[in-house]
Design an enzyme around this catalytic site. Sequence first.
Site, PDB file in Angstrom:
ATOM      1  N   GLY A   1      37.846  -3.547  19.108  1.00 26.84           N
ATOM      2  CA  GLY A   1      37.688  -2.128  19.381  1.00 26.84           C
ATOM      3  C   GLY A   1      37.806  -1.742  20.846  1.00 26.84           C
TER       4      GLY A   1
ATOM      5  N   THR B   1      42.478  -1.428  13.193  1.00 32.55           N
ATOM      6  CA  THR B   1      41.444  -2.449  13.058  1.00 32.55           C
ATOM      7  C   THR B   1      41.679  -3.541  14.087  1.00 32.55           C
ATOM      8  OG1 THR B   1      40.469  -4.111  11.604  1.00 32.55           O
ATOM      9  CG2 THR B   1      42.783  -3.581  11.194  1.00 32.55           C
ATOM     10  N   GLY B   2      40.606  -4.068  14.634  1.00 33.88           N
ATOM     11  CA  GLY B   2      40.766  -5.135  15.625  1.00 33.88           C
ATOM     12  C   GLY B   2      39.711  -5.024  16.706  1.00 33.88           C
TER      13      GLY B   2
ATOM     14  N   THR C   1      37.041  -4.391   8.604  1.00 33.68           N
ATOM     15  CA  THR C   1      37.040  -2.925   8.728  1.00 33.68           C
ATOM     16  C   THR C   1      37.996  -2.366   7.686  1.00 33.68           C
ATOM     17  OG1 THR C   1      36.528  -2.939  11.068  1.00 33.68           O
ATOM     18  CG2 THR C   1      37.800  -1.060  10.288  1.00 33.68           C
TER      19      THR C   1
ATOM     20  N   ARG D   1      26.380  -0.562  20.640  1.00 30.12           N
ATOM     21  CA  ARG D   1      27.816  -0.625  20.946  1.00 30.12           C
ATOM     22  C   ARG D   1      28.613   0.173  19.907  1.00 30.12           C
ATOM     23  NH1 ARG D   1      32.467  -2.400  17.811  1.00 30.12           N
ATOM     24  NH2 ARG D   1      34.034  -3.212  19.222  1.00 30.12           N
ATOM     25  N   VAL D   2      29.598   0.913  20.361  1.00 28.29           N
ATOM     26  CA  VAL D   2      30.469   1.659  19.457  1.00 28.29           C
ATOM     27  C   VAL D   2      31.913   1.216  19.709  1.00 28.29           C
ATOM     28  CG1 VAL D   2      31.327   3.949  18.831  1.00 28.29           C
ATOM     29  CG2 VAL D   2      28.908   3.641  19.356  1.00 28.29           C
ATOM     30  N   GLY D   3      32.634   0.921  18.648  1.00 28.69           N
ATOM     31  CA  GLY D   3      34.027   0.479  18.780  1.00 28.69           C
ATOM     32  C   GLY D   3      35.006   1.633  18.641  1.00 28.69           C
ATOM     33  N   ASP D   4      36.224   1.286  18.307  1.00 26.56           N
ATOM     34  CA  ASP D   4      37.291   2.300  18.225  1.00 26.56           C
ATOM     35  C   ASP D   4      37.271   3.095  16.919  1.00 26.56           C
ATOM     36  OD1 ASP D   4      37.995  -0.186  16.937  1.00 26.56           O
ATOM     37  OD2 ASP D   4      39.963   0.687  16.566  1.00 26.56           O
TER      38      ASP D   4
END
Length: 360
Positions: free
Chosen positions: A281, A278-279, A227, A255-258
């Site tokens: 999410g 980053t990481g 990211t 799916r949606v991350g942070d």
Amino acid sequence: MVAGQSRRKFLGSVGAAALTTCLTGGTHAGARVFENGAQKAGALRPFGFVIHGGAGTVERSRMTPEREKAYRDKLTEALLAGFGVLEKGGASLDAVVSAITLLEDSPLFNAGKGAVFTSAGTNELDSSIMDGRTLKAGAVAGLKRVKNPILLARLVMEQSPHVMMTGEGAETFAAQMGVELVDPKYFHTEERWQQLQRIKEAEKNPPPKKSKLEREAAPFDEHKFGTVGAVCLDRAGNLGAGTSTGGMTNKRFGRVGDSPIIGAGTYADNGTCAVSCTGDGEYFIRSAVAHNVTAMMRYGGKSVEQSAAAALERVGKLGGTGGLIALDGRGNFATPFNTSGMYRGWIGPDGRPHVAIYKD
Ligand code: ASP
């Protein structure tokens, strides 16, 4: 304890010739303070920016010199692109966007061209941006055809009454705005495709004694870095932050991350700092990491270094891994991570790019 924690500062002066840089601090905390040796009241104005290219398992032993050079070169190029904007008196968000589009166009990073694959074999991209001066923000998620998601995130912020747009609706807006759309095949890279195949293969032979949920989460431990993000302080004293990602390999469809979530993966507030994460999410969303960093500064009176470390520590306690970059309005910044490495770089008024990958 947050590994890779670092604390640094850059200060600038209007006259570059007056700049002398001194370096202090040890490597454990990575504490480095860049100071102007000829400070004159009113003449000093810190500016600069910090970028990341993802945190994860990045080990020297598994890195070839050629690959490491390619990462270092691209991060350096992104730092210099942003610096070029700032040096001319450009705005924070212009520097953020110039660095991130460059990284999105590189197959090395999990954003734009190098995005990872979903479990369905598609690429779904997320991005967000925030202006620390106005607290305006823009975010996009689940994009399949937008070449540079950070550009669309900015347009959502500046050209729509909304903060977040997703999927087909966001792409229709992209078309209306004249943002470049590409065939989804553009995002196909062989390396990312092979990562997905390896994870799928590993899923067929799951380690014993793990619950179904644990087995599903396990593949996220691999191949998730890449990211990209940037935080910037311009000469006018404005902060900005942006993040862009393909998410996590084998993530479920939709799916949606942070990264596109304002307050989780990205936040900027002139009164405190600008943050890009980053990481894992899911953990970053649950602990609202980016906003947490600014809240600890605003309400707790903590420094950017303390706040960044504490916010990441909460992620670690929940079981999440990753890192973040945070930069305050005085040019202090921190780049903590709890993984073995995080691609990162910073540049101050002296225009010298600094790039780091591992803990030391
Ligand atoms: N935070 C990103 C996500 O969860 C992935 C990453 O930063 O590596 O989508």
